[in-house]
Every structure is written in C-alpha cells, then in structure tokens.
Design a protein around this motif. Structure first.
Motif, PDB file in Angstrom:
ATOM      1  N   ASP A   1       0.771  -1.246   0.094  1.00 29.69           N
ATOM      2  CA  ASP A   1       0.044   0.005   0.040  1.00 29.69           C
ATOM      3  C   ASP A   1       0.849   1.318   0.157  1.00 29.69           C
ATOM      4  O   ASP A   1       0.237   2.152   0.366  1.00 29.69           O
TER       5      ASP A   1
ATOM      6  N   THR B   1      -5.854   0.441  -8.136  1.00 31.78           N
ATOM      7  CA  THR B   1      -5.481  -0.686  -7.018  1.00 31.78           C
ATOM      8  C   THR B   1      -6.415  -1.978  -7.448  1.00 31.78           C
ATOM      9  O   THR B   1      -7.711  -1.813  -7.547  1.00 31.78           O
TER      10      THR B   1
ATOM     11  N   GLY C   1      -5.998  -3.674  -1.265  1.00 30.45           N
ATOM     12  CA  GLY C   1      -5.473  -2.844  -0.127  1.00 30.45           C
ATOM     13  C   GLY C   1      -6.147  -1.246  -0.738  1.00 30.45           C
ATOM     14  O   GLY C   1      -6.753  -1.172  -1.533  1.00 30.45           O
ATOM     15  N   LYS C   2      -5.558  -0.553   0.074  1.00 28.52           N
ATOM     16  CA  LYS C   2      -6.118   0.997  -0.006  1.00 28.52           C
ATOM     17  C   LYS C   2      -5.275   1.744  -1.286  1.00 28.52           C
ATOM     18  O   LYS C   2      -5.718   2.533  -1.968  1.00 28.52           O
ATOM     19  N   ARG C   3      -3.969   1.161  -1.181  1.00 29.02           N
ATOM     20  CA  ARG C   3      -3.173   1.850  -2.564  1.00 29.02           C
ATOM     21  C   ARG C   3      -2.306   0.554  -3.215  1.00 29.02           C
ATOM     22  O   ARG C   3      -2.355  -0.586  -2.737  1.00 29.02           O
TER      23      ARG C   3
END
Length: 274
Positions: free
Chosen positions: A213, A221, A226-228
């Motif tokens: 991330d 993504t 995940g978030k990044r």
C-alpha cells in the motif's frame, strides 16, 4: 501452427500480431520488439526469458519502435547478459509487472528513448536501470512503484540530466549505490522490501513488508489489494484472475489486462485459469 501458435517468442513477435501471449515456461532466446506489439507472460514467476547458448548479448531489444509493452515476465541473466535495451528513439514503451534479475544491466535506455517502468522488481543485478542520452522534457522516462534492491553496482543511473526522469514511489535497498546522481523525489522509499524468500527467488512481498500500500496513490488498485497499489511486480493478497461486468477491451479494468487476468464472464476467467 505458424499462424497464431509459435515455438519461439521471436517468431510470434515477427508474425505481425498485436498481442503475443507467452505460456508458462523457460525461454532461452533473444528477440527484438516491433512497433505496436504487446508481449505478455502468464506471470513473472512462471514465464522466464533467459540466455541462450552463445556470446553474451541483450535478451529483449526495442530499436526505433513505437508503442510496445512487455509485461508479466522474468528476464533472468548470467554473466555478461543484459535484460532490456531501448535505443534509436524508441518511444511509448511500457514495462510493467516484470522481474529483472542476475543481469549486468537490467534495463538500458539510450538514444532519446521514452519508456514507462511501472511496478517492476529489479534485484541482484550489477546495475538496475541505466539512462543516457534521453530527451530533456521531464517525462521521457517514468519509473514508478518499482523495487531496486541488492544490485551490486547502481540501482538507478541517470547521468547528469535528472529532469529527463520522473522517479516516484520507488524503493531502493542494499544497492552498491542507490541513485547516481543522488536525488530523493516524491514517494521514495529506502526500506528492506522483505521478500518472501530471496534465496529461492520468491520475490513476492511478505505480509509484513513496508512496501504494501505504498505505491502512487492515484494508480489503480486491484480488488482486494488494499488502499493503494503496492511497490514491486506483485500485489500482496490478490487473485490471478478477475471478473467484473464493468471490465472491457477498452476499459481501465482496475489496472488489469483484458483477456489475460480481466474478464467480463466467469467462464472466460475459468478458461484462462485452465
């Protein structure tokens, strides 16, 4: 056979096909890219380009071509061998989701070439990326979300013209020299990537890797990723194939490749997995 199926990557590239899909295996061969071609492996862990017998050379060369890509492959070398060379004003090159290892120089860019190096893992070479004689426009060479680690020489060698290089969200670790000249730009990391098993050449990120991330926040993504986006060739905790009714031949597809790991039907993904 000989029309859409070939025994060597070189024959497939020279056939005039716009896309060459490379099945899992070890391919002791070299080849030149031609304009407009995509060469896509079945996954960097299982699709390996390596030196044939004979004098050392370069595994993959792009000379004066436009709009080519190399993805989901490993370029693995031995003494005297180089990985990828772009020269002669080559532009519109995209290298993504690849591994480069055990080469003299993993990626060489020269002669005004424009290349995007996105989400690659470049390890245990002498030199990682060498950039010389490129156009000074700040976007000619883009290096992003890439690991350069355990290279005994220089991780990123870019001469005296840093404005030709867009170097963001990359990780440098245990290189002889990380960057020459030394610059620290947006998102630069200097952490042990914590590969799952470096001696066994398992270069996926371990669950506690600091690079999860940590890629460019505006890059797509993968679902479940995940978030990044992660830094390196492989996303942690993701699948091999994805299905969505929103995926299409002309869509963004969450950064996936249509017909390779992105499908709009479950059956299409099952056929690819088989």
């Amino acid at each position: 056979w000989g029309e859409s199926a070939f025994g060597t990557i070189r024959e497939a590239v020279e056939s005039g096909a716009a896309r060459v899909l490379v099945h899992p295996g070890r391919y002791p061969q070299t080849f030149y890219l031609v304009s407009g071609v995509e060469v896509i492996g079945a996954g960097a862990e299982t699709t390996i380009i390596e030196p044939p017998s004979g004098a050392p050379s370069t595994l993959v060369t792009a000379d004066g071509v436009v709009g080519v890509s190399l993805a989901r492959l490993t370029l693995a070398g031995t003494t005297g061998w180089n990985g990828f060379l772009a020269e002669g004003g080559t532009t519109g090159v995209r290298l993504t989701r690849n591994i480069f290892r055990h080469l003299n120089t993993a990626i060489s860019l020269t002669g005004g070439s424009g290349v995007e190096i996105l989400n690659n893992t470049i390890v245990e070479n002498i030199n990682g990326i060498s950039i010389t004689d490129v156009v000074d426009d700040g976007t000619s060479v883009i290096v992003r979300n890439t690991i350069l680690a355990y290279n005994s020489g220089t991780g990123l060698l870019h001469g005296t013209n840093p404005t030709a290089l867009n170097n963001t969200y990359n990780d440098f670790w245990a290189n002889g020299i990380d960057m020459s000249p030394a610059i620290v730009s947006l998102g630069s990391q200097f952490y042990d990537p914590l590969f799952r098993n470096l001696p066994a050449e398992d270069l996926r990120l371990a669950a506690n890797s600091p690079l999860i991330d940590m890629g460019a926040p505006n890059d797509p993504t993968l679902p479940g990723g995940g978030k990044r986006v992660d830094i390196g060739y492989a996303e942690f905790n993701t699948a091999g194939f994805y299905v969505s009714q929103d995926y299409s031949a002309n869509g963004l597809n969450d950064g996936l490749t249509w017909g390779v790991d992105a499908f709009d039907t479950i059956q299409g993904a099952l056929d690819a997995a088989a």
